[in-house]
Design a protein around this motif. Structure first.
Motif, PDB file in Angstrom:
ATOM      1  N   ASP A  91       2.963  10.319 -16.965  1.00 45.57           N
ATOM      2  CA  ASP A  91       1.748  11.071 -17.256  1.00 45.57           C
ATOM      3  C   ASP A  91       0.630  10.611 -16.321  1.00 45.57           C
ATOM      4  O   ASP A  91       0.833   9.744 -15.469  1.00 45.57           O
ATOM      5  CB  ASP A  91       1.342  10.934 -18.729  1.00 45.57           C
ATOM      6  N   GLU A  92      -0.539  11.169 -16.478  1.00 44.40           N
ATOM      7  CA  GLU A  92      -1.634  10.877 -15.554  1.00 44.40           C
ATOM      8  C   GLU A  92      -2.170   9.460 -15.708  1.00 44.40           C
ATOM      9  O   GLU A  92      -2.799   8.932 -14.787  1.00 44.40           O
ATOM     10  CB  GLU A  92      -2.759  11.891 -15.736  1.00 44.40           C
ATOM     11  N   LEU A  93      -1.933   8.828 -16.845  1.00 40.37           N
ATOM     12  CA  LEU A  93      -2.398   7.460 -17.058  1.00 40.37           C
ATOM     13  C   LEU A  93      -1.408   6.431 -16.536  1.00 40.37           C
ATOM     14  O   LEU A  93      -1.798   5.350 -16.089  1.00 40.37           O
ATOM     15  CB  LEU A  93      -2.678   7.210 -18.544  1.00 40.37           C
ATOM     16  N   ASN A  94      -0.124   6.748 -16.626  1.00 43.62           N
ATOM     17  CA  ASN A  94       0.909   5.821 -16.167  1.00 43.62           C
ATOM     18  C   ASN A  94       1.924   6.597 -15.337  1.00 43.62           C
ATOM     19  O   ASN A  94       2.666   7.426 -15.858  1.00 43.62           O
ATOM     20  CB  ASN A  94       1.600   5.148 -17.356  1.00 43.62           C
ATOM     21  N   PRO A  95       1.969   6.337 -14.025  1.00 45.43           N
ATOM     22  CA  PRO A  95       2.834   7.128 -13.143  1.00 45.43           C
ATOM     23  C   PRO A  95       4.299   6.729 -13.178  1.00 45.43           C
ATOM     24  O   PRO A  95       5.095   7.290 -12.421  1.00 45.43           O
ATOM     25  CB  PRO A  95       2.243   6.844 -11.753  1.00 45.43           C
ATOM     26  N   THR A  96       4.689   5.783 -14.041  1.00 49.69           N
ATOM     27  CA  THR A  96       6.094   5.370 -14.080  1.00 49.69           C
ATOM     28  C   THR A  96       6.874   6.202 -15.087  1.00 49.69           C
ATOM     29  O   THR A  96       6.317   6.832 -15.978  1.00 49.69           O
ATOM     30  CB  THR A  96       6.232   3.877 -14.434  1.00 49.69           C
ATOM     31  N   GLY A  97       8.196   6.181 -14.934  1.00 51.53           N
ATOM     32  CA  GLY A  97       9.073   6.906 -15.843  1.00 51.53           C
ATOM     33  C   GLY A  97       9.657   8.153 -15.210  1.00 51.53           C
ATOM     34  O   GLY A  97       9.750   8.279 -13.990  1.00 51.53           O
ATOM     35  N   PHE A  98      10.037   9.096 -16.047  1.00 53.27           N
ATOM     36  CA  PHE A  98      10.689  10.335 -15.620  1.00 53.27           C
ATOM     37  C   PHE A  98       9.650  11.415 -15.346  1.00 53.27           C
ATOM     38  O   PHE A  98       8.625  11.511 -16.022  1.00 53.27           O
ATOM     39  CB  PHE A  98      11.653  10.802 -16.711  1.00 53.27           C
ATOM     40  N   PHE A 117       7.361   0.566 -10.749  1.00 54.00           N
ATOM     41  CA  PHE A 117       6.706  -0.382  -9.866  1.00 54.00           C
ATOM     42  C   PHE A 117       7.657  -1.527  -9.537  1.00 54.00           C
ATOM     43  O   PHE A 117       8.499  -1.913 -10.362  1.00 54.00           O
ATOM     44  CB  PHE A 117       5.452  -0.957 -10.529  1.00 54.00           C
ATOM     45  N   THR A 118       7.509  -2.092  -8.353  1.00 54.11           N
ATOM     46  CA  THR A 118       8.325  -3.256  -7.996  1.00 54.11           C
ATOM     47  C   THR A 118       7.735  -4.540  -8.551  1.00 54.11           C
ATOM     48  O   THR A 118       8.436  -5.541  -8.667  1.00 54.11           O
ATOM     49  CB  THR A 118       8.475  -3.386  -6.468  1.00 54.11           C
ATOM     50  N   PHE A 186      -0.664  -7.314   0.844  1.00 53.26           N
ATOM     51  CA  PHE A 186       0.454  -7.021  -0.061  1.00 53.26           C
ATOM     52  C   PHE A 186       0.711  -8.140  -1.074  1.00 53.26           C
ATOM     53  O   PHE A 186       1.744  -8.143  -1.741  1.00 53.26           O
ATOM     54  CB  PHE A 186       1.721  -6.754   0.760  1.00 53.26           C
ATOM     55  N   GLN A 187      -0.247  -9.067  -1.213  1.00 57.41           N
ATOM     56  CA  GLN A 187      -0.068 -10.159  -2.164  1.00 57.41           C
ATOM     57  C   GLN A 187      -0.014  -9.644  -3.602  1.00 57.41           C
ATOM     58  O   GLN A 187       0.668 -10.207  -4.444  1.00 57.41           O
ATOM     59  CB  GLN A 187      -1.207 -11.179  -2.012  1.00 57.41           C
ATOM     60  N   ASN A 188      -0.764  -8.613  -3.880  1.00 55.91           N
ATOM     61  CA  ASN A 188      -0.781  -8.030  -5.225  1.00 55.91           C
ATOM     62  C   ASN A 188      -0.518  -6.537  -5.098  1.00 55.91           C
ATOM     63  O   ASN A 188      -1.265  -5.696  -5.579  1.00 55.91           O
ATOM     64  CB  ASN A 188      -2.131  -8.291  -5.895  1.00 55.91           C
ATOM     65  N   GLN A 189       0.595  -6.228  -4.435  1.00 49.53           N
ATOM     66  CA  GLN A 189       0.865  -4.862  -3.994  1.00 49.53           C
ATOM     67  C   GLN A 189       1.125  -3.887  -5.134  1.00 49.53           C
ATOM     68  O   GLN A 189       1.494  -4.264  -6.252  1.00 49.53           O
ATOM     69  CB  GLN A 189       2.073  -4.863  -3.049  1.00 49.53           C
ATOM     70  N   GLY A 190       0.938  -2.622  -4.798  1.00 44.00           N
ATOM     71  CA  GLY A 190       1.194  -1.547  -5.763  1.00 44.00           C
ATOM     72  C   GLY A 190       2.416  -0.731  -5.418  1.00 44.00           C
ATOM     73  O   GLY A 190       2.510   0.446  -5.784  1.00 44.00           O
ATOM     74  N   SER A 191       3.371  -1.328  -4.711  1.00 48.84           N
ATOM     75  CA  SER A 191       4.562  -0.596  -4.264  1.00 48.84           C
ATOM     76  C   SER A 191       5.390  -0.096  -5.444  1.00 48.84           C
ATOM     77  O   SER A 191       5.421  -0.722  -6.509  1.00 48.84           O
ATOM     78  CB  SER A 191       5.428  -1.494  -3.377  1.00 48.84           C
ATOM     79  N   TYR A 192       6.073   1.002  -5.218  1.00 52.21           N
ATOM     80  CA  TYR A 192       6.962   1.491  -6.276  1.00 52.21           C
ATOM     81  C   TYR A 192       8.237   2.090  -5.694  1.00 52.21           C
ATOM     82  O   TYR A 192       8.299   2.523  -4.550  1.00 52.21           O
ATOM     83  CB  TYR A 192       6.261   2.490  -7.195  1.00 52.21           C
ATOM     84  N   THR A 278      25.212  24.199  -3.125  1.00 51.08           N
ATOM     85  CA  THR A 278      26.551  23.689  -3.468  1.00 51.08           C
ATOM     86  C   THR A 278      26.599  22.208  -3.811  1.00 51.08           C
ATOM     87  O   THR A 278      27.484  21.777  -4.532  1.00 51.08           O
ATOM     88  CB  THR A 278      27.530  23.938  -2.297  1.00 51.08           C
ATOM     89  N   LYS A 279      25.650  21.419  -3.296  1.00 51.46           N
ATOM     90  CA  LYS A 279      25.696  19.974  -3.518  1.00 51.46           C
ATOM     91  C   LYS A 279      24.338  19.447  -3.971  1.00 51.46           C
ATOM     92  O   LYS A 279      23.310  19.784  -3.392  1.00 51.46           O
ATOM     93  CB  LYS A 279      26.091  19.241  -2.222  1.00 51.46           C
ATOM     94  N   SER A 280      24.373  18.623  -5.006  1.00 47.76           N
ATOM     95  CA  SER A 280      23.160  17.908  -5.379  1.00 47.76           C
ATOM     96  C   SER A 280      22.994  16.721  -4.422  1.00 47.76           C
ATOM     97  O   SER A 280      23.919  16.361  -3.692  1.00 47.76           O
ATOM     98  CB  SER A 280      23.236  17.424  -6.826  1.00 47.76           C
ATOM     99  N   ARG A 281      21.815  16.146  -4.414  1.00 44.41           N
ATOM    100  CA  ARG A 281      21.519  15.064  -3.472  1.00 44.41           C
ATOM    101  C   ARG A 281      20.691  14.002  -4.179  1.00 44.41           C
ATOM    102  O   ARG A 281      19.897  14.309  -5.083  1.00 44.41           O
ATOM    103  CB  ARG A 281      20.755  15.606  -2.263  1.00 44.41           C
ATOM    104  N   MET A 282      20.850  12.755  -3.752  1.00 46.28           N
ATOM    105  CA  MET A 282      20.040  11.664  -4.279  1.00 46.28           C
ATOM    106  C   MET A 282      19.455  10.866  -3.120  1.00 46.28           C
ATOM    107  O   MET A 282      20.115  10.643  -2.109  1.00 46.28           O
ATOM    108  CB  MET A 282      20.875  10.738  -5.179  1.00 46.28           C
ATOM    109  N   SER A 283      18.217  10.448  -3.275  1.00 47.75           N
ATOM    110  CA  SER A 283      17.600   9.533  -2.319  1.00 47.75           C
ATOM    111  C   SER A 283      16.764   8.524  -3.101  1.00 47.75           C
ATOM    112  O   SER A 283      16.299   8.811  -4.212  1.00 47.75           O
ATOM    113  CB  SER A 283      16.734  10.277  -1.299  1.00 47.75           C
ATOM    114  N   ILE A 284      16.570   7.337  -2.489  1.00 46.17           N
ATOM    115  CA  ILE A 284      15.857   6.264  -3.179  1.00 46.17           C
ATOM    116  C   ILE A 284      14.854   5.644  -2.206  1.00 46.17           C
ATOM    117  O   ILE A 284      15.200   4.764  -1.419  1.00 46.17           O
ATOM    118  CB  ILE A 284      16.823   5.182  -3.702  1.00 46.17           C
ATOM    119  N   PRO A 285      13.613   6.119  -2.221  1.00 45.32           N
ATOM    120  CA  PRO A 285      12.603   5.524  -1.352  1.00 45.32           C
ATOM    121  C   PRO A 285      11.831   4.393  -2.036  1.00 45.32           C
ATOM    122  O   PRO A 285      11.588   4.426  -3.250  1.00 45.32           O
ATOM    123  CB  PRO A 285      11.663   6.698  -1.067  1.00 45.32           C
ATOM    124  N   LEU A 286      11.463   3.391  -1.248  1.00 42.82           N
ATOM    125  CA  LEU A 286      10.469   2.403  -1.637  1.00 42.82           C
ATOM    126  C   LEU A 286       9.191   2.761  -0.903  1.00 42.82           C
ATOM    127  O   LEU A 286       9.169   2.823   0.330  1.00 42.82           O
ATOM    128  CB  LEU A 286      10.908   0.990  -1.248  1.00 42.82           C
TER     129      LEU A 286
END
Length: 344
Positions: A91-98, A117-118, A186-192, A278-286
């Motif tokens: 949701d708009e308050l927490n960007p994690t999840g589905f 988040f990492t 990047f000491q307190n990074q917001g990477s996901y 015909t084919k589904s696809r998956m990708s995993i970005p950091l």
């Protein structure tokens, strides 16, 4: 071919021309063996960043079994009933999840995603409004099933975060800077980490898995499966070039934040994702993000009388808080970008 909901339809100028068969060319996007680093490699990375803004890396040290394990549990998660996945809906308050209604340039993407988040918890700006101060601590949302999903995501996140730091050092060196020049940001990074699932599409000529865009972060580190679908807009002629899937490789692309830091020496590049019937696809970005407190501006070492600063400084947390709002609804007046801070 079947119609698709209007919210997914790309403008005519952005609809992919799937009748044009563009062959994969491994020589297009550079591929680098990073098992050892030397002056020649750093020089080649500089060239790739300037010409393409994209490159691939192999022999990077991330365990292929870990990557396969994440792909398996992620596939199992996306096979869960929609009502189960929505129990952890972003949701708009927490960007994690589905999330299954992400937008790019105000058009809905043909995909569903899981985001975490990492660093858990992660500090983010409390508001997108410049006049409002404060932070929020956000924690990841995890599904109950598959039971190993959380552990696998966390283990994978640590592995690719370590690789991202190595890539950051190589990019710094390619700019003639000390390897650790950017580390403090990047000491307190917001990477996901984001797991994309692109289902088959009844009419892939009308939509895109992700519409044409540039990434806002420092850079993205992407694992894609064997199906392919990622395309890069070549700077020289504007052609859309498919990025060839290479087993176990990671794709690196420069983001807007790095463009500002380098004062346009390196530029983020437009890219998109096509889907198929015909084919589904998956990708995993950091998505490698600096801390929300970071003041993003051209690095002083890369600014002089001949190359004055091309951007005003801006707060990273506020910048991203504004951009995240566009993932949920159309933004009147357009989406905030680094061009808003360009000095003309």
């Amino acid at each position: 071919m079947a119609d698709i909901p209007e919210s997914f339809m790309q403008p005519l100028e952005d609809q992919p021309n799937l009748s044009v068969d563009v062959e994969f060319d491994a020589k297009e996007i550079p591929v680098f063996d990073i098992s050892s680093i030397d002056v020649n490699l750093i020089s080649e990375i500089r060239e790739a960043c300037k010409i393409w803004g994209f490159f691939q890396v192999i022999n990077h040290g991330v365990d292929k079994n870990l990557r396969q394990k994440l792909e398996t549990v992620a596939h199992n998660f996306f096979q869960e009933p929609l009502e189960q996945k929505k129990l952890i809906k972003r949701d708009e308050l927490n960007p994690t999840g589905f999330h299954d209604s992400e937008h790019t340039q105000n058009v809905r993407d043909w995909k569903e995603v899981f985001i975490c988040f990492t660093q858990d918890p992660t500090e983010v700006s409390a508001s997108h409004l410049l006049e409002e101060v404060g932070i929020r601590n956000l924690s990841n949302r995890w599904p109950q099933h598959p039971s190993s999903f959380r552990e696998t995501c966390e283990e994978y996140g640590k592995a690719v975060s370590a690789l991202a730091l190595r890539v950051l050092h190589m990019i710094s060196l390619s700019l003639g800077l000390p390897a650790e020049r950017l580390d403090d940001y990047f000491q307190n990074q917001g990477s996901y980490l984001l797991v994309n699932n692109y289902p088959t599409c009844p009419n892939p000529k009308l939509t895109l898995g992700v519409g044409p865009h540039k990434d806002p972060n420092a850079f993205t580190l992407l694992a894609q499966d064997e199906v392919g679908g990622l395309e890069v807009k070549r700077k020289s002629d504007g052609s859309w070039i498919p990025v060839k899937p290479i087993p176990e490789a990671f794709i690196i692309n420069i983001g807007d934040c790095m463009q500002v830091w380098t004062n346009d020496i390196y530029k983020s590049v437009e890219h998109r994702v096509v889907v198929n019937s015909t084919k589904s696809r998956m990708s995993i970005p950091l998505f490698f993000f600096p801390a929300h407190t970071t003041l993003v501006k051209p690095l002083e070492e890369l600014v002089d009388e001949k190359n004055p600063a091309g951007y005003k400084g801006f707060n990273w947390g506020k910048f991203m808080a504004n951009r995240n709002r566009s993932d949920f609804e159309k933004q009147e007046g357009g989406i905030i970008s680094i061009s808003d801070f360009k000095i003309v």
